[in-house]
Design an enzyme around this catalytic site. Structure first.
Site, PDB file in Angstrom:
ATOM      1  N   TYR A 214       0.809  -1.229  -0.117  1.00  0.00           N
ATOM      2  CA  TYR A 214       0.043   0.098  -0.155  1.00  0.00           C
ATOM      3  C   TYR A 214       0.977   1.574  -0.055  1.00  0.00           C
ATOM      4  O   TYR A 214       0.250   2.363  -0.202  1.00  0.00           O
ATOM      5  CB  TYR A 214      -0.998  -0.016   1.297  1.00  0.00           C
ATOM      6  CG  TYR A 214      -1.968  -1.054   0.748  1.00  0.00           C
ATOM      7  CD1 TYR A 214      -3.011  -0.800   0.179  1.00  0.00           C
ATOM      8  CD2 TYR A 214      -1.910  -2.331   1.271  1.00  0.00           C
ATOM      9  CE1 TYR A 214      -4.174  -1.818  -0.191  1.00  0.00           C
ATOM     10  CE2 TYR A 214      -2.689  -3.384   1.018  1.00  0.00           C
ATOM     11  CZ  TYR A 214      -3.939  -3.217   0.390  1.00  0.00           C
ATOM     12  OH  TYR A 214      -4.862  -4.189   0.237  1.00  0.00           O
ATOM     13  N   HIS A 373     -17.841  -9.251 -10.065  1.00  0.00           N
ATOM     14  CA  HIS A 373     -16.744  -8.789  -9.269  1.00  0.00           C
ATOM     15  C   HIS A 373     -15.477  -9.699 -10.059  1.00  0.00           C
ATOM     16  O   HIS A 373     -14.438  -8.988 -10.154  1.00  0.00           O
ATOM     17  CB  HIS A 373     -16.741  -9.801  -7.708  1.00  0.00           C
ATOM     18  CG  HIS A 373     -15.599  -9.672  -6.921  1.00  0.00           C
ATOM     19  ND1 HIS A 373     -15.456  -8.469  -6.235  1.00  0.00           N
ATOM     20  CD2 HIS A 373     -14.602 -10.407  -6.827  1.00  0.00           C
ATOM     21  CE1 HIS A 373     -14.185  -8.732  -5.719  1.00  0.00           C
ATOM     22  NE2 HIS A 373     -13.630  -9.806  -6.291  1.00  0.00           N
ATOM     23  N   GLU A 374     -15.745 -10.834 -10.338  1.00  0.00           N
ATOM     24  CA  GLU A 374     -14.504 -11.413 -11.243  1.00  0.00           C
ATOM     25  C   GLU A 374     -14.254 -10.926 -12.627  1.00  0.00           C
ATOM     26  O   GLU A 374     -13.218 -10.892 -13.002  1.00  0.00           O
ATOM     27  CB  GLU A 374     -14.653 -13.072 -11.286  1.00  0.00           C
ATOM     28  CG  GLU A 374     -14.896 -13.909  -9.962  1.00  0.00           C
ATOM     29  CD  GLU A 374     -13.846 -13.691  -8.896  1.00  0.00           C
ATOM     30  OE1 GLU A 374     -12.792 -13.335  -9.287  1.00  0.00           O
ATOM     31  OE2 GLU A 374     -14.054 -13.935  -7.634  1.00  0.00           O
ATOM     32  N   HIS A 377     -11.949  -8.006 -12.269  1.00  0.00           N
ATOM     33  CA  HIS A 377     -10.442  -8.392 -12.307  1.00  0.00           C
ATOM     34  C   HIS A 377     -10.084  -8.692 -13.761  1.00  0.00           C
ATOM     35  O   HIS A 377      -9.104  -8.147 -14.222  1.00  0.00           O
ATOM     36  CB  HIS A 377     -10.231  -9.776 -11.552  1.00  0.00           C
ATOM     37  CG  HIS A 377     -10.328  -9.685 -10.117  1.00  0.00           C
ATOM     38  ND1 HIS A 377      -9.691  -8.749  -9.204  1.00  0.00           N
ATOM     39  CD2 HIS A 377     -10.975 -10.203  -9.160  1.00  0.00           C
ATOM     40  CE1 HIS A 377      -9.856  -8.835  -7.968  1.00  0.00           C
ATOM     41  NE2 HIS A 377     -10.907  -9.699  -7.959  1.00  0.00           N
ATOM     42  N   GLU A 401      -9.951  -5.103  -6.380  1.00  0.00           N
ATOM     43  CA  GLU A 401     -11.191  -5.646  -5.774  1.00  0.00           C
ATOM     44  C   GLU A 401     -12.285  -4.725  -6.295  1.00  0.00           C
ATOM     45  O   GLU A 401     -13.377  -5.185  -6.094  1.00  0.00           O
ATOM     46  CB  GLU A 401     -11.050  -6.050  -4.392  1.00  0.00           C
ATOM     47  CG  GLU A 401      -9.872  -6.957  -3.851  1.00  0.00           C
ATOM     48  CD  GLU A 401     -10.146  -8.289  -4.646  1.00  0.00           C
ATOM     49  OE1 GLU A 401     -11.119  -8.624  -5.112  1.00  0.00           O
ATOM     50  OE2 GLU A 401      -8.871  -9.002  -4.753  1.00  0.00           O
ATOM     51  N   HIS A 503      -9.820 -17.521   2.424  1.00  0.00           N
ATOM     52  CA  HIS A 503      -8.579 -16.827   2.177  1.00  0.00           C
ATOM     53  C   HIS A 503      -7.500 -17.113   3.265  1.00  0.00           C
ATOM     54  O   HIS A 503      -6.195 -16.742   3.073  1.00  0.00           O
ATOM     55  CB  HIS A 503      -9.125 -15.354   2.299  1.00  0.00           C
ATOM     56  CG  HIS A 503      -9.821 -15.050   1.108  1.00  0.00           C
ATOM     57  ND1 HIS A 503     -11.040 -15.442   1.158  1.00  0.00           N
ATOM     58  CD2 HIS A 503      -9.857 -14.172   0.143  1.00  0.00           C
ATOM     59  CE1 HIS A 503     -11.913 -14.955   0.307  1.00  0.00           C
ATOM     60  NE2 HIS A 503     -10.968 -14.316  -0.828  1.00  0.00           N
TER      61      HIS A 503
HETATM   62  C1  BJ2 Z   1     -15.330 -14.410  -4.738  1.00  0.00           C
HETATM   63  C2  BJ2 Z   1     -13.956 -13.618  -4.529  1.00  0.00           C
HETATM   64  C3  BJ2 Z   1     -11.249 -14.061  -4.797  1.00  0.00           C
HETATM   65  C4  BJ2 Z   1     -11.343 -12.612  -5.694  1.00  0.00           C
HETATM   66  C5  BJ2 Z   1     -10.408 -15.082  -5.379  1.00  0.00           C
HETATM   67  C6  BJ2 Z   1     -10.293 -16.007  -4.369  1.00  0.00           C
HETATM   68  C7  BJ2 Z   1      -8.913 -15.440  -3.710  1.00  0.00           C
HETATM   69  C8  BJ2 Z   1      -8.208 -14.326  -4.580  1.00  0.00           C
HETATM   70  C9  BJ2 Z   1      -8.765 -14.036  -7.063  1.00  0.00           C
HETATM   71  C10 BJ2 Z   1      -7.424 -13.633  -7.179  1.00  0.00           C
HETATM   72  C11 BJ2 Z   1      -7.654 -12.032  -7.763  1.00  0.00           C
HETATM   73  C12 BJ2 Z   1      -6.511 -11.299  -8.274  1.00  0.00           C
HETATM   74  C13 BJ2 Z   1     -13.716 -13.231  -3.055  1.00  0.00           C
HETATM   75  C14 BJ2 Z   1     -15.444 -11.061  -3.133  1.00  0.00           C
HETATM   76  C15 BJ2 Z   1     -15.635 -10.093  -2.199  1.00  0.00           C
HETATM   77  C16 BJ2 Z   1     -15.184 -10.597  -0.715  1.00  0.00           C
HETATM   78  C17 BJ2 Z   1     -14.357 -11.835  -1.000  1.00  0.00           C
HETATM   79  C18 BJ2 Z   1     -14.800 -13.160  -0.330  1.00  0.00           C
HETATM   80  N1  BJ2 Z   1     -12.802 -14.332  -4.954  1.00  0.00           N
HETATM   81  N2  BJ2 Z   1      -9.105 -14.349  -5.632  1.00  0.00           N
HETATM   82  N3  BJ2 Z   1      -6.873 -13.869  -8.351  1.00  0.00           N
HETATM   83  N4  BJ2 Z   1     -14.489 -11.996  -2.369  1.00  0.00           N
HETATM   84  O1  BJ2 Z   1     -10.974 -11.675  -5.023  1.00  0.00           O
HETATM   85  O2  BJ2 Z   1     -11.815 -12.514  -6.789  1.00  0.00           O
HETATM   86  O3  BJ2 Z   1      -9.539 -14.071  -8.056  1.00  0.00           O
HETATM   87  O4  BJ2 Z   1      -5.988 -11.094  -9.431  1.00  0.00           O
HETATM   88  O5  BJ2 Z   1      -5.934 -10.585  -7.384  1.00  0.00           O
HETATM   89  O6  BJ2 Z   1     -13.008 -13.837  -2.397  1.00  0.00           O
HETATM   90  O7  BJ2 Z   1     -14.564 -13.133   1.099  1.00  0.00           O
HETATM   91  O8  BJ2 Z   1     -15.821 -13.777  -0.888  1.00  0.00           O
HETATM   92 ZN    ZN Z   2     -11.600 -10.060  -6.191  1.00  0.00          ZN
END
Ligand code: BJ2
Ligand code: ZN
Length: 644
Positions: A214, A373-374, A377, A401, A503
């Protein structure tokens, strides 16, 4: 040595040929070297993503072993590149851009672990944790038959739609009993190895290394200030929801207590949108729209949901998905018996514009928002694809995000849902507005303390303040302190409830989501202004505004090339994170909640000790004494006074 390892070494040889002794300060030559690095690193990361994807979409011993092998080779590459960069170049007097690039490639994450055995162990633990989480199930015997439920869609659906206290508790407890205990010793070992790597990288611990993304010294304090600003709104929402849940579940929900954690329609009580029907402010009015039934009626499927999202992006003048996205993504759970990591995620393969999503999509409005959301990204990946690899990242992780969520704020408005055929009618009515804002608050405001506390826990685990003998106790202390929830059953240190949130075993930092939930409202407000929106912020839909799209695009294309305040300025004109847009968006609901809670003489907040007292009669007695003693003393004094 495997053939993959030798190909990586060949690459390193190419980079190392010009080592001459003392590091050079010739910037033109350094830039050419960085360009060669860029091409070669793309190949290495592509191979790594490919092996990882194979494992995530088909969990077997073979795919796991291959993923670990390739990950170790990638670490070797990263380490040697960093060593070569330091040996070859002295970038202290070079331009901002070149310095930024060298700083980035010499900050090497877990590859910094010198001891190869430890690095192998760390890589294996991470892979094992992912597997344990993703293959965990809750089993029960139904009519003499064992029935095992996956997290998605079985447990998710039961929690979202179930309203039976004990059944919900069975699911909630079952999930934690299934995934937690075996993750606990692995996580403990992981913390120690991960810290060793962070220290080899020059950080105090892993948490410090995460926070460094950050680039602001006051980051923790800034977040705390924002959290304090938002807290009153959360407390008002919490008190209102608590009273409504009491109407449904009776005295098991105490009116001044933390709320039992399994009653929010979500495994972690992180977003409460699934209990909208229980808390709807004006049940006879429209506004709090769950379009799931309409999606089912219209025969929506996963592809259609992704196409709807893509169309919103293209309506702003942003990029369409490449053909390979549609060919290679996994957007439904495979039905051939394969075990997969179902948790939705977005992937950048670093080469060939190969971007993919992996999601076990269910036809629900909640998943439609996750699709956006996805896709946010992926849009970021598309927009910064022409940047050098080093700069292909969010301005800060919270920005990444926020992108899809910003669009989803428009998508979820009644006006937009009608426009895309998911709603038959839109009514202009202040009560409907409150319904709508309540539905949004259950998703966005309810999340804030959750988004804030996950890394409060992890940072303290990494810096040693929370020891492994206190993992669960401290987790629940924070869950109660921030969210005002309590577990429905006794917890102890044989369990590992933090590990039951994706996570944690997946080792994805979480504060990014808190940052996102704040900045997405800043972005929304700025884009709405660009789109010429007038009226309350929560009614804005930026659909088809290329002016808004251009503004967003300019920020996305910067990637990580500049410190994030510059990117923030490009889109909002402000240079810092602020809660003001979020507060503005929810102002009508805030006023309404305050009024409601005042009418009910609600006590905001909760007594954090309450749930612990229930377990510990000694504390219970002490507490009872504390509250009754002053009354008894007063009575005694009064009696003595009147006798005199
Ligand atoms: C559903 C969403 C993540 C995201 C996934 C899994 C962990 C990282 C990625 C990264 C993206 C990147 C998620 C949505 C809001 C709250 C949170 C939750 N899945 N990730 N490769 N969310 O952020 O999309 O796709 O390129 O950094 O975890 O707690 O559900
Ligand atoms: Zn995300």
């Amino acid at each position: 040595m495997s053939c993959q390892t030798s190909s990586v070494s060949a690459i390193l040889f190419l980079l190392a040929v010009s080592v001459s002794g003392t590091p050079s300060s010739d910037e033109t030559a350094a830039i050419a070297w960085l360009e060669r690095y860029n091409t070669q690193a793309q190949d290495v990361y592509f191979r790594s993503s490919t092996a990882s994807w194979a494992y995530n979409t088909n969990i077997t011993d073979e795919t796991q072993q291959r993923q670990v092998e390739v990950s170790l080779e990638t670490s070797q590459f990263i380490k040697e590149i960093a060593q070569n960069a330091t040996a070859l170049w002295d970038w202290s007097g070079m331009s901002f851009d070149t310095k930024r690039k060298f700083d980035s490639i010499t900050n090497i994450g877990s590859a910094a672990l010198q001891d190869q055995t430890k690095l192998e162990r760390l890589t294996n633990i991470q892979s094992d944790m992912r597997r344990i989480y993703s293959t965990a199930k809750v089993c029960e015997t139904v009519d003499g038959q064992e029935n095992c439920m996956d997290f998605e869609p079985d447990l998710t659906r039961e929690l979202a739609t179930g309203r039976d206290y004990d059944r919900l508790q069975f699911i909630w407890d079952g999930w934690r009993a299934s995934a937690g205990p075996s993750l606990r010793p692995l996580y403990q070992e992981f913390v120690s190895l991960s810290n060793e790597a962070a220290q080899a990288n020059g950080y105090a611990d892993t948490g410090a290394s995460w926070r460094s993304s950050y680039e602001v010294d006051t980051f923790e304090q800034d977040l705390e200030n924002i959290y304090e600003e938002l807290k009153p709104l959360y407390l008002n929402l919490h008190a209102y929801v608590r009273r409504k849940l009491r109407e449904t579940y009776g005295t098991r929900v105490g009116l001044t207590d933390p709320i039992p954690a399994h009653l929010f329609g979500n495994m972690w009580s992180q977003q409460w949108n699934n209990i909208f029907d229980l808390v709807e402010p004006y049940p006879n009015k429209p506004g709090g729209i769950d379009v799931t039934p309409k999606m089912v009626e219209l025969n929506y499927n996963a592809t259609h949901m992704f196409r709807v999202s893509e169309e919103f992006f293209t309506s702003l003048g942003l990029g369409a998905m490449p053909d390979t996205f549609w060919e290679r993504s996994m957007i439904v759970r495979p039905t051939d018996g394969r075990e997969v990591v179902c948790y939705a995620s977005a992937w950048d393969f670093s080469r060939d514009r190969d971007f993919r999503i992996k999601q076990c999509t269910d036809v629900t409005m909640e998943d439609l928002l996750t699709v956006h959301h996805e896709m946010g990204h992926i849009q970021y990946f598309i927009q910064y694809a022409d940047q050098p690899l080093i700069y292909r990242g969010g301005a800060n992780p919270g920005f990444h995000e926020a992108v899809g969520d910003v669009l989803a704020l428009s998508v979820a408005t009644p006006k937009h849902l009608k426009q895309i055929g998911l709603l038959d009618e839109v009514t202009e009515d202040p009560d409907a507005d409150i319904n709508f804002l309540m539905a949004t608050a259950l998703e966005k405001i309810a999340f804030l303390p959750f988004g804030y506390l996950i890394d409060q826990w992890r940072w303290r685990v990494f810096d040693g303040t929370i020891g492994s003998d206190n993992y669960n106790a401290e987790w629940w202390r924070l869950r109660t302190k921030y969210q005002g929830i309590k577990p429905p059953s006794t917890r102890d240190e044989t369990l590992f409830d933090p590990g039951c949130k994706f996570h944690i075993p997946n080792n994805t930092p979480y504060i990014r989501y808190f940052v996102s939930f704040v900045v997405q409202f800043q972005f929304h407000e700025a884009l709405c202004k660009e789109a010429g929106h007038t009226g309350p912020l929560h009614t804005c839909d930026i659909y088809r505004s290329t002016a808004a799209g251009d503004k967003l695009k300019a920020m996305l294309q910067m990637g990580e090339s500049q410190p994030w305040p510059d990117a923030m300025e490009a889109i909002t004109g402000q240079r810092s994170m602020t809660a003001s847009s979020l507060l503005k968006y929810f102002q009508p609901l805030t006023d309404w909640l305050k009024q409601k809670n005042w009418e009910n003489r609600e006590r905001l907040g909760w007594d954090a000790e309450t749930w612990q007292d229930a377990k510990d009669p000694a504390t219970s007695f002490a507490r009872a004494l504390r509250t009754t003693l002053p009354v008894m003393l007063l009575a005694l004094m009064a009696a003595m006074f009147f006798r005199c």
